[in-house]
Design a protein around this motif. Structure first.
Motif, short mmCIF file in Angstrom:
data_model
loop_
_atom_site.label_atom_id
_atom_site.label_comp_id
_atom_site.label_asym_id
_atom_site.label_seq_id
_atom_site.Cartn_x
_atom_site.Cartn_y
_atom_site.Cartn_z
N PHE A 1 -3.40 3.12 -19.90
CA PHE A 1 -3.09 2.28 -21.06
C PHE A 1 -1.64 1.83 -21.11
O PHE A 1 -1.32 0.84 -21.76
CB PHE A 1 -3.47 3.01 -22.35
N CYS A 2 -0.73 2.56 -20.43
CA CYS A 2 0.69 2.17 -20.41
C CYS A 2 0.89 0.78 -19.81
O CYS A 2 1.92 0.14 -20.07
CB CYS A 2 1.50 3.18 -19.59
N ASN B 1 -2.51 10.51 -15.20
CA ASN B 1 -3.59 11.34 -14.64
C ASN B 1 -4.42 10.57 -13.62
O ASN B 1 -4.78 11.11 -12.57
CB ASN B 1 -4.52 11.85 -15.76
N LEU B 2 -4.78 9.34 -13.96
CA LEU B 2 -5.61 8.55 -13.06
C LEU B 2 -4.72 7.94 -11.97
O LEU B 2 -4.27 6.80 -12.06
CB LEU B 2 -6.36 7.46 -13.82
N GLN B 3 -4.47 8.74 -10.96
CA GLN B 3 -3.62 8.31 -9.85
C GLN B 3 -4.34 7.27 -8.99
O GLN B 3 -5.57 7.18 -8.97
CB GLN B 3 -3.25 9.52 -9.00
N MET C 1 8.36 -0.43 -8.26
CA MET C 1 8.60 -1.85 -8.03
C MET C 1 9.82 -2.41 -8.74
O MET C 1 10.09 -3.61 -8.65
CB MET C 1 7.36 -2.67 -8.43
N GLY C 2 10.55 -1.62 -9.46
CA GLY C 2 11.75 -2.14 -10.11
C GLY C 2 11.46 -2.73 -11.47
O GLY C 2 10.70 -2.16 -12.25
N LEU D 1 0.98 2.71 -13.52
CA LEU D 1 2.35 3.08 -13.87
C LEU D 1 2.95 3.97 -12.80
O LEU D 1 4.03 3.71 -12.30
CB LEU D 1 2.38 3.79 -15.23
N GLY D 2 2.21 5.05 -12.47
CA GLY D 2 2.67 5.92 -11.40
C GLY D 2 2.55 7.40 -11.70
O GLY D 2 2.24 8.20 -10.82
#
Length: 538
Positions: free
Chosen positions: A134-135, A235-237, A264-265, A231-232
């Protein structure tokens, strides 16, 4: 309309009012006179026998409740004098013989679809953007704003006109010129965007379940390619998602672009890269053209929502007949909504092709019901206020009608939520009864078109699969023509039989699958997506 009452099964001890009835009405039914003891609204039920407290009530030939007090012949059934009760489920007790409908006139028919490298065929050509967590919702929304404005995919001239007038302070009747012939940059691909509230913060099992669902959306034949944002640290990698995708399709050949923001900056740098690379993928996907495909390539989601007392005698059985046609042709109908199969389990168990399939169904049902009860709820609390108001007063009563969507064909496979449909014939998929969660799950399991029956009117759709709405009654079809595609109310009025209505619906499905007709949900851009958390949701 000649008949005022209908009894679905000869073993039933209640009948359904087809029209409003009034206290004192004398109705000829089954060669006898029935005196109506209460005012009864259409869709509600009256007893055909004298019932004592504790007596069992049957509809569709199955147990749907029991009387909590005396109900005289001709008396109306309500939530005050009836409570939910359903039959116990046992092991397969018989082998159900199936007489398939005559499909000779469809055996050589095709639909015009988008052929994928793995042999699946889509009814739409979609490039899909979504986040793993969600982020990333905001970045997906930014991309949606950018792409939709440039591609002009979703135009709503009336609303744009109103907003423009409000902003300028002009009268609502003032006309501002729009180019109604405006076309998008590409004419053979749609770009869709989904967001969600998962991927982190909950239990790990929810992230794994979400991963399977999203992988199913990428693998769905309606999707040409996907852009995935991560995002990185969630939990869901990315590797969990890739593993889920590989589990469904080890040799997937669709372009799937995955971007991790923390690597990615700046946001600008990331979005610039995503836009450039996704644009090239979309441009290539736009070259894919519709080609003829056998009807066996259709995977048909069977859904109901906003059900009423007519759903189980018009729209649902008509959809069930269409489901049987597709099953006989080698396609894959998908019946879900497990809380709305309560009370008809034994029939479904007997229709399973083997003991292993039957056992998986009963285990999933028991596990789900136990979880519901542990939370202080239960399947008996499934009917909504709208269901009850329109005659569905127990869950078993609602379920007996809802199960009619699955027709009568053998059950070839039982799937848990997130598992993908691979077998031809009727598949049972464990989902909640919640309309959008259920539809979201069926499309994630491969449905490339969905028929959604409704008696009250439900404005919902799906981002990647066309949703065809069929009303159980003509009053709804006339009141909400903007969301209803097909009217099964003609069955209630005696103008068509269930097989005739089922065949008409089947032809409509083929036209939608071929792109000849755009479903009302797609016309309204109803792109609803709600994943099911494994916590209880009824």
């Amino acid at each position: 309309m000649k008949n005022k009452l209908i009894k679905v099964n000869n073993e039933d001890n209640v009948a359904i009012a087809l029209v409003d009835l009034w206290k004192g009405d004398k109705i000829g039914f089954e060669g006898e006179e029935v005196i109506v003891l209460n005012d009864v609204k259409a869709k509600h039920k009256i007893s055909m026998v004298d019932l004592a407290a504790g007596d069992k009530i049957y509809m569709y030939g199955v147990l749907v409740g029991k009387a909590t007090e005396e109900i005289k012949r001709g008396g109306v059934l309500t939530i005050d004098n009836v409570k939910h009760e359903a039959s116990q489920t046992f092991r397969k007790s018989e082998v159900t013989a199936w007489k398939a409908p005559d499909v000779s006139k469809w055996e050589d028919r095709t639909f015009m679809g988008y052929h994928r490298p793995d042999g699946q065929v889509g009814t739409a050509n979609i490039w899909l953007f979504f986040p793993l967590v969600f982020c990333e919702n905001r970045n997906v929304e930014l991309l949606k704003d950018i792409f939709e404005k440039e591609f002009s995919f979703h135009k709503s001239p009336k609303q744009r006109q109103l907003l423009r007038n409000l902003i300028s302070g002009k009268d609502e009747d003032t006309t501002v010129e729009f180019d109604e012939n405006e076309k998008g940059v590409f004419d053979n691909i749609e770009v869709k965007f989904i967001t969600h509230q998962g991927g982190c913060g909950g239990i790990r099992q929810d992230s794994v379940m979400l991963s399977k669902l999203l992988a199913g959306y990428v693998n769905n034949p309606n999707v040409a390619g996907a852009t995935v944002l991560s995002l990185g640290c969630q939990n869901l990698q990315i590797d969990i998602f890739r593993n889920s995708l590989e589990d469904i399709n080890p040799d997937i050949k669709k372009p799937v672009f995955i971007y991790e923001q923390q690597q990615m900056g700046t946001v600008d740098e990331m979005l610039n890269t995503i836009i450039k690379e996704s644009f090239e993928g979309i441009k290539k996907a736009n070259e894919i053209q519709r080609k003829p495909a056998p009807l066996s390539k259709l995977k048909l989601g069977l859904e109901c929502g906003g059900s009423d007392g007519f759903s189980g005698i018009s729209a649902n059985p008509a959809l069930g007949y269409a489901s049987d046609l597709l099953a006989a042709l080698g396609g894959s109908p998908i019946l879900s909504e497990f809380p709305e199969l309560c009370g008809v389990e034994q029939e479904l168990v007997n229709r399973c092709i083997d003991e292993e399939t039957a056992s998986k169904f009963t285990e999933l049902m028991k596990s789900y019901e136990n979880a519901a009860e542990a939370s202080g709820s239960g399947f008996d609390m499934n009917p909504s206020p709208g269901n009850i108001k329109d005659g569905l007063i127990t869950d078993a009563m609602k379920s007996a009608g809802a199960a009619k969507k699955g027709g009568t064909s053998p059950i070839q496979a039982v799937l848990d939520y997130g598992e993908y449909v691979t077998k031809p014939g009727l598949n049972l998929l464990c989902t909640p009864g919640n309309d959008v969660e259920s539809t979201t799950g069926m499309v994630g399991s491969g449905a490339n078109v969905v028929v959604f029956t409704t008696g009250l009117g439900t404005p919902t759709g799906n981002p990647i699969a066309p949703i065809i709405k069929m009303s159980s009654n003509s009053t709804l079809a006339a009141r909400m023509p903007d969301i209803i595609d097909v009217d099964a109310g003609v069955v209630i009025k005696g103008e068509k039989t269930i097989p005739e209505m089922g065949e008409e619906l089947f032809e409509y499905i083929i036209k939608v699958a071929s792109g000849e007709i755009k479903s009302k949900a797609d016309q309204l851009s109803q792109d609803d997506f709600i994943p099911w958390k494994r916590g209880v949701s009824l």
